[in-house]
Design a protein around this motif. Sequence first.
Motif, PDB file in Angstrom:
ATOM      1  N   VAL A  42       0.794  -1.229   0.000  1.00 53.80           N
ATOM      2  CA  VAL A  42       0.000   0.000   0.000  1.00 53.80           C
ATOM      3  C   VAL A  42       0.825   1.276   0.000  1.00 53.80           C
ATOM      4  CG1 VAL A  42      -1.945  -1.114   1.110  1.00 53.80           C
ATOM      5  CG2 VAL A  42      -0.163  -0.063   2.505  1.00 53.80           C
ATOM      6  N   ARG A  43       2.129   1.177   0.083  1.00 58.58           N
ATOM      7  CA  ARG A  43       2.911   2.418   0.108  1.00 58.58           C
ATOM      8  C   ARG A  43       3.995   2.369  -0.959  1.00 58.58           C
ATOM      9  NH1 ARG A  43       7.788   1.745   2.985  1.00 58.58           N
ATOM     10  NH2 ARG A  43       7.938  -0.317   3.956  1.00 58.58           N
ATOM     11  N   SER A  44       4.291   3.519  -1.468  1.00 57.99           N
ATOM     12  CA  SER A  44       5.335   3.641  -2.478  1.00 57.99           C
ATOM     13  C   SER A  44       6.451   4.512  -1.926  1.00 57.99           C
ATOM     14  CB  SER A  44       4.760   4.272  -3.747  1.00 57.99           C
ATOM     15  OG  SER A  44       5.780   4.516  -4.691  1.00 57.99           O
ATOM     16  N   SER A  45       7.678   4.033  -2.084  1.00 53.52           N
ATOM     17  CA  SER A  45       8.827   4.787  -1.580  1.00 53.52           C
ATOM     18  C   SER A  45       9.488   5.621  -2.663  1.00 53.52           C
ATOM     19  CB  SER A  45       9.866   3.813  -1.004  1.00 53.52           C
ATOM     20  OG  SER A  45      10.397   2.987  -2.029  1.00 53.52           O
ATOM     21  N   GLY A  46       9.204   5.297  -3.922  1.00 53.95           N
ATOM     22  CA  GLY A  46       9.863   5.990  -5.005  1.00 53.95           C
ATOM     23  C   GLY A  46      11.283   5.512  -5.250  1.00 53.95           C
ATOM     24  N   VAL A  47      11.717   4.483  -4.512  1.00 56.98           N
ATOM     25  CA  VAL A  47      13.078   3.950  -4.643  1.00 56.98           C
ATOM     26  C   VAL A  47      12.994   2.554  -5.259  1.00 56.98           C
ATOM     27  CG1 VAL A  47      15.201   3.294  -3.445  1.00 56.98           C
ATOM     28  CG2 VAL A  47      13.845   5.254  -2.645  1.00 56.98           C
ATOM     29  N   ALA A  48      13.571   2.385  -6.423  1.00 56.67           N
ATOM     30  CA  ALA A  48      13.523   1.092  -7.097  1.00 56.67           C
ATOM     31  C   ALA A  48      14.592   0.155  -6.536  1.00 56.67           C
ATOM     32  CB  ALA A  48      13.743   1.287  -8.595  1.00 56.67           C
ATOM     33  N   PRO A  49      14.302  -1.133  -6.431  1.00 54.97           N
ATOM     34  CA  PRO A  49      15.327  -2.099  -6.010  1.00 54.97           C
ATOM     35  C   PRO A  49      16.497  -2.108  -6.998  1.00 54.97           C
ATOM     36  CG  PRO A  49      13.146  -3.064  -5.856  1.00 54.97           C
ATOM     37  CD  PRO A  49      12.980  -1.763  -6.587  1.00 54.97           C
ATOM     38  N   VAL A  50      17.653  -2.508  -6.500  1.00 56.70           N
ATOM     39  CA  VAL A  50      18.873  -2.544  -7.308  1.00 56.70           C
ATOM     40  C   VAL A  50      19.199  -3.996  -7.630  1.00 56.70           C
ATOM     41  CG1 VAL A  50      21.344  -2.033  -7.365  1.00 56.70           C
ATOM     42  CG2 VAL A  50      19.748  -0.434  -6.263  1.00 56.70           C
ATOM     43  N   GLU A  51      19.401  -4.295  -8.888  1.00 55.77           N
ATOM     44  CA  GLU A  51      19.789  -5.651  -9.313  1.00 55.77           C
ATOM     45  C   GLU A  51      21.140  -5.571 -10.012  1.00 55.77           C
ATOM     46  OE1 GLU A  51      18.391  -9.258 -12.328  1.00 55.77           O
ATOM     47  OE2 GLU A  51      17.004  -7.613 -11.874  1.00 55.77           O
ATOM     48  N   ARG A  52      22.111  -6.328  -9.475  1.00 56.04           N
ATOM     49  CA  ARG A  52      23.450  -6.305 -10.055  1.00 56.04           C
ATOM     50  C   ARG A  52      23.866  -7.712 -10.473  1.00 56.04           C
ATOM     51  NH1 ARG A  52      28.197  -3.603  -7.139  1.00 56.04           N
ATOM     52  NH2 ARG A  52      28.953  -3.877  -9.274  1.00 56.04           N
ATOM     53  N   VAL A  53      24.384  -7.843 -11.686  1.00 61.44           N
ATOM     54  CA  VAL A  53      24.945  -9.098 -12.175  1.00 61.44           C
ATOM     55  C   VAL A  53      26.437  -8.864 -12.382  1.00 61.44           C
ATOM     56  CG1 VAL A  53      24.924 -10.836 -13.988  1.00 61.44           C
ATOM     57  CG2 VAL A  53      22.773  -9.737 -13.284  1.00 61.44           C
ATOM     58  N   VAL A  54      27.262  -9.697 -11.728  1.00 65.25           N
ATOM     59  CA  VAL A  54      28.710  -9.477 -11.746  1.00 65.25           C
ATOM     60  C   VAL A  54      29.419 -10.762 -12.136  1.00 65.25           C
ATOM     61  CG1 VAL A  54      28.529  -7.702  -9.947  1.00 65.25           C
ATOM     62  CG2 VAL A  54      28.991 -10.078  -9.300  1.00 65.25           C
ATOM     63  N   ALA A  55      30.684 -10.653 -12.505  1.00 58.88           N
ATOM     64  CA  ALA A  55      31.508 -11.835 -12.775  1.00 58.88           C
ATOM     65  C   ALA A  55      31.768 -12.569 -11.467  1.00 58.88           C
ATOM     66  CB  ALA A  55      32.823 -11.414 -13.431  1.00 58.88           C
ATOM     67  N   SER A  56      31.981 -13.884 -11.554  1.00 56.43           N
ATOM     68  CA  SER A  56      32.144 -14.688 -10.342  1.00 56.43           C
ATOM     69  C   SER A  56      33.316 -14.214  -9.488  1.00 56.43           C
ATOM     70  CB  SER A  56      32.322 -16.166 -10.706  1.00 56.43           C
ATOM     71  OG  SER A  56      33.428 -16.323 -11.593  1.00 56.43           O
ATOM     72  N   GLN A  57      34.409 -13.745 -10.124  1.00 53.92           N
ATOM     73  CA  GLN A  57      35.564 -13.306  -9.358  1.00 53.92           C
ATOM     74  C   GLN A  57      35.306 -11.974  -8.638  1.00 53.92           C
ATOM     75  OE1 GLN A  57      35.462 -13.756 -12.607  1.00 53.92           O
ATOM     76  NE2 GLN A  57      36.502 -12.119 -13.777  1.00 53.92           N
ATOM     77  N   GLU A  58      34.217 -11.277  -9.018  1.00 52.74           N
ATOM     78  CA  GLU A  58      33.882 -10.003  -8.395  1.00 52.74           C
ATOM     79  C   GLU A  58      32.789 -10.142  -7.340  1.00 52.74           C
ATOM     80  OE1 GLU A  58      32.678  -7.505 -11.570  1.00 52.74           O
ATOM     81  OE2 GLU A  58      34.643  -7.462 -12.541  1.00 52.74           O
ATOM     82  N   LEU A  59      32.306 -11.362  -7.144  1.00 50.58           N
ATOM     83  CA  LEU A  59      31.134 -11.541  -6.277  1.00 50.58           C
ATOM     84  C   LEU A  59      31.411 -11.078  -4.848  1.00 50.58           C
ATOM     85  CD1 LEU A  59      28.231 -12.544  -6.032  1.00 50.58           C
ATOM     86  CD2 LEU A  59      29.136 -14.810  -5.486  1.00 50.58           C
ATOM     87  N   GLU A  60      32.527 -11.506  -4.260  1.00 51.94           N
ATOM     88  CA  GLU A  60      32.804 -11.157  -2.871  1.00 51.94           C
ATOM     89  C   GLU A  60      32.885  -9.648  -2.675  1.00 51.94           C
ATOM     90  OE1 GLU A  60      36.241 -11.772   0.601  1.00 51.94           O
ATOM     91  OE2 GLU A  60      36.231 -13.053  -1.178  1.00 51.94           O
ATOM     92  N   SER A  61      33.664  -8.975  -3.513  1.00 47.63           N
ATOM     93  CA  SER A  61      33.816  -7.527  -3.353  1.00 47.63           C
ATOM     94  C   SER A  61      32.496  -6.804  -3.619  1.00 47.63           C
ATOM     95  CB  SER A  61      34.904  -7.002  -4.292  1.00 47.63           C
ATOM     96  OG  SER A  61      34.585  -7.266  -5.651  1.00 47.63           O
ATOM     97  N   SER A  62      31.717  -7.317  -4.556  1.00 49.28           N
ATOM     98  CA  SER A  62      30.434  -6.683  -4.859  1.00 49.28           C
ATOM     99  C   SER A  62      29.447  -6.846  -3.707  1.00 49.28           C
ATOM    100  CB  SER A  62      29.846  -7.282  -6.145  1.00 49.28           C
ATOM    101  OG  SER A  62      30.685  -7.043  -7.246  1.00 49.28           O
ATOM    102  N   VAL A  63      29.465  -8.006  -3.064  1.00 55.95           N
ATOM    103  CA  VAL A  63      28.586  -8.239  -1.909  1.00 55.95           C
ATOM    104  C   VAL A  63      28.966  -7.294  -0.772  1.00 55.95           C
ATOM    105  CG1 VAL A  63      28.053  -9.896  -0.081  1.00 55.95           C
ATOM    106  CG2 VAL A  63      27.953 -10.601  -2.482  1.00 55.95           C
ATOM    107  N   ARG A  64      30.250  -7.162  -0.511  1.00 54.11           N
ATOM    108  CA  ARG A  64      30.700  -6.254   0.556  1.00 54.11           C
ATOM    109  C   ARG A  64      30.279  -4.816   0.251  1.00 54.11           C
ATOM    110  NH1 ARG A  64      34.307  -7.002   4.458  1.00 54.11           N
ATOM    111  NH2 ARG A  64      35.094  -4.867   4.166  1.00 54.11           N
TER     112      ARG A  64
END
Length: 719
Positions: free
Chosen positions: A605-627
């Motif tokens: 029932v409420r809108s924040s005006g902020v869209a979720p963020v979806e990121r697709v990264v290379a496997s070697q970048e996963l740890e740093s991207s998660v942090r």
Amino acid sequence: MSDAVRESEIAAEQAYLDRVYTRLDQLRISAAEVEKAGYSLARVGNFGALVERDAMVYHAARRRRALESEHDGLVFGRLDLGPDGVSGADAAAVPPAVPGGEVRYVGRLGLRDETYESLVVDWRAPAAAPFYRATPTDRMGVVRRRSIRSTAEKVVSIEDDLLDPSSAPESMAVIGDGALLANLSRATGRGMKDIVATIQREQDDAIRSPASGVTIVRGGPGTGKTAVALHRAAYLLYADRNRYESGGVLVVGPSEVFVGYVSRVLPSLGEDTASLRSLGQLVEGVHATRHEPPEVAAVKGSLRMQRVLGRAARGPVPDSPDRIRILYRGELLSLDKPALDDLRRTVLNLGVKRNAARAKAAGHVLDALWRQSVELLPSGRQQKREEFAPDIAERPEFIRFMRGWWPVLRPAEVLGWLADRHRLSRWANGVLSNKEIGVLAGSISVGDLSVEDVALLDELHELLGDPPVRKRQPRDPFQVAEGVREVTTYADRMAAARAQAVERPTDYRDYAHIIVDESQDVSPMQWRMIGRRGPHATWTIVGDPAQAAWADAAESGRAMDGAVGTRRRSSFTLTTNYRNSAEIFEVAARVIRRVQPDIELPTAVRSSGVAPVERVVASQELESSVRAAAQSLLDQVEGTVGVITPTSRRDEVAKWVADLAPDRLQTVGALDSKGMEYDGVLVVEPSDIREEAETGFRTLYVALSRATQRLTTVGTRAF
């Protein structure tokens, strides 16, 4: 609500708590002085003075003990009442938060200050009733209800319910989940206020459902199912205290993480009647947190395990003696394996549980040996059965045989037998497939029990039973020494009798009411386990079929029916999602509609005006991207951040973010995110969560709907 406002509110409650404990110390010192003065009466020397001394000392000591025993968590609630709730007699001497209203503090013990003004209202007093009974549609004058959680003399957290948003001044702070409704109600426009009323009415109807029978509450993410379940516990305990205090209320959640969360937000009930347990904690002495892989969980949770375990519990003990030989009056008496197997089946067919039937088993063996002696010995050398039995039973070789052939069995021991595939194949023949037998045998590890193993242990306990124990005489609570009892009143003795009535064994199995949250994930074998805790209980069952991790809904439904019986049922559906913003819930809804396109979902029932963020990264970048993503969420929200991972990668990901604000960030596996709520959520490798099990889409749907403000996903593939 900002951290600054939260800390300011906690500081204000701490200041009041300091005042209460200062007064408590004064009263405790006063009671000790009265107790000491009582002893001095003995110097008068006559009988009347001695009686007066005993009564004075006893009651002063009793008051002192009460003041000391209720020290921790003394104040656990606050009521901010509007003008229509004012009584004056029980008002705390603090400025009211609502103009023309008053404040009441609720606690374990009633206290007044030096001028006899109320400091704390005893939770049993009528003035405390609104803390337990007030709801948004029957507010009883309450505008804001606040639960206060403290350790020793320090306030550690507060949680608010805003019951009357229209009467709350703009300056009134609302902390915790109640802030969501406060923000909605204070939004401009009639629409939001109507939505708030709808939410409150839906929840209130379920909370106040008749105590008898079974109350079933269904609703999607963010509809307040857990809040309804916990407020219902408080409502029932106060509405029918005698029934539910003596029988107890059991709240069952899906995981230890969930139970820990609930224990922090559950409004304090002023006593310890409500018991919180996860599915891995329901068996006494077992604390399991590990989940099995989906293919293993599907076997261990199935009702077919009931037949497999029944055969194991009735079968011969592995490596037990397969014959008995005793030399008696020159003749060799012996029973071979087929004879012993027949005797075992005969004893168990009597309906006696195995551990309680050892004496009967010994008697049947002695009977068989005696009949054999009658056939082998001439009539002049025969003994009567009552003479033969004690003679043989006392022999060391017979005692050794019985210990090996019919030992006292522990559930964990029998569960361990299933690790032997050859033995398991015999018990599971015609019940499990060869593949399932292999999966099950390879999963048994008694030293590392899983959550799914706990229900199997409970089933085995039911099959094996407890060994006979000698009953102990109940202790006299008023006995000081042999032949000496305290001076007591009738009220004292009745109170002690009630206390003994609610003293429960460690493995308690007769709760008056059972609340099951996230019920859609309860396996059939777990339903059997829960059902044994309340054979005469009434129930509240809360869940969302769309989130179900158990694939066979029909089997689970049959097991639930078996647990709750034929009791009358009342069903309620919650339709409004007030946790997620519309932007966040649209992502979750998109996932679940791929497998259930026609599913009815709650309305965000409420809108924040902020869209979720979806990121697709290379496997070697996963740890740093998660942090980086976790740190970004910590910077964007003031409250908690949940990092939700595939179950198999939880520990790995937890190490990546271990040093990032550990007091605000929690890493959980996708299954353990059920029932949880965070201000910001980071979902790691959502595609892996979706593919972890047959019900992976539903699990991912759950993970994506945990956030109240911000949602980010990071993975090596799009989901």
